[in-house]
Design a protein around this motif. Structure first.
Motif, short mmCIF file in Angstrom:
data_model
loop_
_atom_site.label_atom_id
_atom_site.label_comp_id
_atom_site.label_asym_id
_atom_site.label_seq_id
_atom_site.Cartn_x
_atom_site.Cartn_y
_atom_site.Cartn_z
N ALA A 598 -5.48 -3.73 -24.48
CA ALA A 598 -6.31 -4.44 -25.47
C ALA A 598 -7.06 -3.50 -26.39
O ALA A 598 -7.48 -3.89 -27.49
CB ALA A 598 -7.29 -5.37 -24.75
N THR A 599 -7.26 -2.25 -25.99
CA THR A 599 -7.99 -1.28 -26.82
C THR A 599 -7.06 -0.44 -27.69
O THR A 599 -7.51 0.53 -28.32
CB THR A 599 -8.83 -0.35 -25.94
N ALA A 600 -5.77 -0.77 -27.73
CA ALA A 600 -4.82 0.01 -28.52
C ALA A 600 -5.21 0.01 -29.99
O ALA A 600 -5.71 -0.98 -30.53
CB ALA A 600 -3.41 -0.56 -28.35
N HIS A 601 -4.93 1.15 -30.66
CA HIS A 601 -5.20 1.25 -32.09
C HIS A 601 -4.11 0.54 -32.91
O HIS A 601 -4.39 0.01 -33.99
CB HIS A 601 -5.27 2.73 -32.52
N ALA A 602 -2.89 0.57 -32.41
CA ALA A 602 -1.76 -0.11 -33.04
C ALA A 602 -0.78 -0.50 -31.95
O ALA A 602 -0.67 0.19 -30.93
CB ALA A 602 -1.08 0.77 -34.07
N MET A 603 -0.07 -1.60 -32.14
CA MET A 603 0.85 -2.03 -31.09
C MET A 603 1.95 -2.90 -31.69
O MET A 603 1.71 -3.65 -32.65
CB MET A 603 0.11 -2.78 -29.99
N THR A 604 3.13 -2.82 -31.10
CA THR A 604 4.26 -3.66 -31.50
C THR A 604 5.12 -3.91 -30.27
O THR A 604 4.97 -3.22 -29.25
CB THR A 604 5.10 -2.98 -32.60
N ASP A 605 5.98 -4.90 -30.34
CA ASP A 605 6.97 -5.07 -29.27
C ASP A 605 8.29 -4.49 -29.76
O ASP A 605 8.64 -4.59 -30.93
CB ASP A 605 7.12 -6.54 -28.86
#
Length: 719
Positions: A598-605
């Motif tokens: 939840a604290t990621a700066h950026a995320m994708t699947d």
């Protein structure tokens, strides 16, 4: 004029992957009954061949040589595989029960589940021994045991042919490793009474030659941790105890309502049970017209009759009787590469008999290792230009391997990059949009998949988790879903049966994620296609592709390689166990992983554009470069070897063209492999990476730190 694709109107369910069913599937692949849909239910992706078990135990065969690959065989037959053990057969509802999934409906069913040599009534057996049947668990336990280096004490309970073969094989294998301390064969009566006097004498001699102590006419009080306690209080030391005494049917068969004989399913000469829509074959069946001992040769010879009668039952034609021979050639392994042959009381033994037995066994298994190649139809003449190029040189992959390529997709969607509505925010590079409704923030996304497995339940779980991937990747909580279902042409009864499986599974999967199915749409097409439009609620700003910073660590929650594995499965060259493991990973939801990250700066699947393509999306949106450590990227089992063989998904060339400067070949090409329901790829603060990765692993995700974001020209490099 092309013949229209015929609708399916009947469901045939094969319960168990025994020898007869394996041969039926092979025959079905060469000559299917139009309109019949086939399902095979088996606990695992492979079915061990009993004839080669003693040779494996003795060390003459590798483990893989025992297995009939049911996943590969089912693909050849156009059947679906349900990996699970049947636990019930409801004759009134016409369904088969398998734990963890909706009931499987049938119009005609056949049972070929074999037998077990478990001894539940013998105290301590369940805790300290392993039955010789089913073969799979026994083979795995033996493989581990014989690899040890301590003095070995082994025992087999049951003095029939199967027990003698096992203890001779075990003694030989352990002597070869200089481990054998003691070997025992135990029976409560006289051993080997089912064969002739000469054959019995030769096998008892073989027991003596291999150093096996034979205990006849003794009663066992129980099995203990260090051995077998006899009724006279003696302890026979054993740290590997197995049972091969007799044959016991599986307990659930007694609850089916079928007519039974000592627990085995009674069948007539046509192999039909007391219910004319249910057949049985192999060791789990009792031939009422001509009872025969439990032997694989009968199951093999029943297969052609079973195939005919299953087809005849579904097409309204006459059935044929099975006529069992009075005796059969017995080929009995003797530990080393010698065997004993007996028929009509005549006996031969020696290395030549083992060579003969090995040739017969290998010939049987070769039927499943080299399945006939089905010829592809020629293109009609004349045809429009560029037809061959559009078709490609292999079938189109399912799942995300069937996506439109990234260059074409970007060009078509470029005019839609902005919106005139103030309550909709288009997120650059993301597959979802942010909707503002008053103070509430909602994300919405949609995804659908061309089928990659004929099992509607498995396909639904994969499609649902795949569609939820965008919601999880943005840090949102799944809220509502609309289902989009395209079914192939089916009869009304099969439509209802299939749609029920799909919607039951979809409801369960979405509820597990915290969402509800609120509606959808269905239609009929050439093949099954499943999709979902999903909404999610954001308690805070969504995590997008933008926001990654130089120095961030990259975490991947699932291994890659599903596109390569599914392409290999379509071509009939993948191992069934590898495909089963890949499908399990595709069905793994990412909800808990999203909470951890939840604290990621950026995320994708990671989905259709592959790991490299989706990472490039983060680079573009965040205006930062990335560096991957190829050696740390987790790969699905079997993916690396298939990549080295040159296996590629049909979408691979277009994915690869997006980043032409990256190294090519072998494992590096898996960076461009399209993933279906793939893992989350997150850019996280470097001081949190190790802790986050450990938390993911503790939650059951095979996560890894695979690289970092760096300063420099936008792009991806490998270290």
């Amino acid at each position: 004029m092309d013949m229209p694709r015929l609708p399916a109107t009947r469901d045939l369910v094969l319960i168990g992957g025994g020898h007869a069913h394996a041969l039926v599937l092979r025959k079905w692949g060469m000559n299917p009954l139009p309109g019949a849909r086939v399902t095979v239910i088996n606990p695992g992706a492979t079915a061990p061949y009993s004839g080669m078990l003693p040779g494996f135990v003795a060390g003459h065969y590798d483990r893989w040589e025992l297995d009939i690959d049911l996943v590969k065989l089912a693909r050849f037959a156009g059947a679906r595989v349900v990996l699970g053990a049947a636990t019930g057969l409801d004759l009134e509802a016409r369904v088969v029960h398998v734990p963890g999934r909706p009931p499987i409906g049938f119009d005609v069913a056949s049972v070929d589940i074999g037998i077990t040599s478990d001894m539940p009534a013998l105290p301590g057996f369940a805790d300290h021994a392993i039955p010789a049947k089913p073969l799979g668990p026994f083979a795995a336990r033996w493989d581990h045991y014989r690899a040890g280096d301590t003095p070995a004490h082994v025992a087999v309970i049951g003095g029939g042919v199967a027990g003698v073969e096992l203890i001779l094989a075990m003694a030989h294998a352990l002597k070869q490793r200089r481990r054998l301390a003691q070997a025992h064969l135990i029976d409560n009566a006289q051993a080997l009474m089912a064969i002739g006097t000469k054959a019995r004498a030769r096998l008892i001699q073989a027991l003596s030659e291999q150093g096996v102590t034979l205990h006849e006419n003794v009663e066992i009080a129980g099995i203990e941790a260090d051995g077998i306690r006899l009724a006279d209080t003696r302890l026979i030391r054993s740290d590997f105890t197995t049972g091969a005494a007799g044959a016991r049917p599986y307990d659930w068969v007694s609850e089916t309502g079928l007519a039974l004989e000592n627990g085995f399913i009674s069948v007539d000469a046509q192999l039909r049970s007391s219910d004319p829509a249910v057949f049985a074959t192999g060791d789990c069946a009792h031939l009422t017209a001509s009872p025969r001992p439990k032997a694989g040769v009968y199951a093999v010879r029943q297969a052609p009759i079973l195939y005919h009668n299953l087809c005849a039952t579904m097409s309204g034609h006459s059935l044929r009787p099975y006529r069992a021979q009075k005796d059969y050639l017995k080929l009995i392994s003797m530990g080393d590469k010698q065997a004993l042959a007996e028929r009509f009381a005549a006996t031969w033994s020696g290395p030549l008999m083992w060579t003969w037995k090995n040739r017969i066994d290998q010939s049987f298994m070769q039927k499943f290792r080299d399945l006939p190649k089905m010829e592809q139809p020629e293109l009609p003449q004349p045809h429009a230009q560029d037809m061959q190029a559009a078709l490609g040189d292999k079938p189109m992959c399912g799942g995300c391997g069937a996506k439109i390529g990234q260059p074409a997709l970007r060009a078509a969607l470029a005019p839609m990059a902005s919106t005139s509505r103030s309550d909709i925010e288009m997120l650059p590079g993301d597959d979802a949009a942010l909707l503002r409704i008053g103070s509430a923030r909602q994300v919405i996304s949609t995804d659908h998949l061309r089928t990659l497995t004929p099992d509607p339940v498995m396909m639904t779980r994969i499609a649902a988790n795949h569609a939820l991937g965008d919601i999880w990747a943005m840090g949102a909580t799944p809220q509502a879903a609309l289902a989009s279902v395209i079914l192939p042409r089916l009869s009304p009864a099969l439509q209802e049966r299939t749609l029920s499986e799909i919607m039951t599974t979809a409801t369960e999967t979405m509820r597990e994620a915290g969402a509800e199915i609120v509606g959808g749409h269905s239609s009929v097409g050439d093949e099954m296609t499943l999709g979902f439009t999903v909404t999610g609620l954001c308690a805070r700003d969504p995590i997008t592709l933008a926001g990654a910073q130089a120095g961030d660590a990259l975490i991947l929650t699932k291994p890659i390689g599903s596109g390569t594995l599914m392409a290999a499965e379509m071509a009939g060259i993948a191992h069934g166990d590898d495909i089963a493991a890949a499908l399990d990973l595709m069905m793994m939801p990412q909800g808990q992983a999203a909470q951890v990250l939840a604290t990621a700066h950026a995320m994708t699947d990671v989905t259709g554009f592959g790991l490299a393509g989706h990472l490039m999306g983060i680079c573009d949106a965040s205006q930062v470069a990335a560096r991957l450590d190829l050696s740390t990227i987790p790969l699905m089992k079997g993916a690396a070897s298939l990549a080295k063989q040159g296996v590629r998904s049909s979408l691979f060339p277009e994915n690869r063209a997006v980043l032409p400067n990256l190294p090519q070949g072998n494992v590096a090409d898996l960076l461009f492999d399209p993933q279906t329901a793939g893992g989350l790829l997150a850019a996280v603060a470097p001081d949190q990476a190790t802790q986050l990765c450990e938390a993911l692993r503790a939650s059951g995700y095979p996560a890894a730190i695979i690289g970092e974001m760096i300063n420099g020209p936008i792009g991806i490099s490998l270290s």
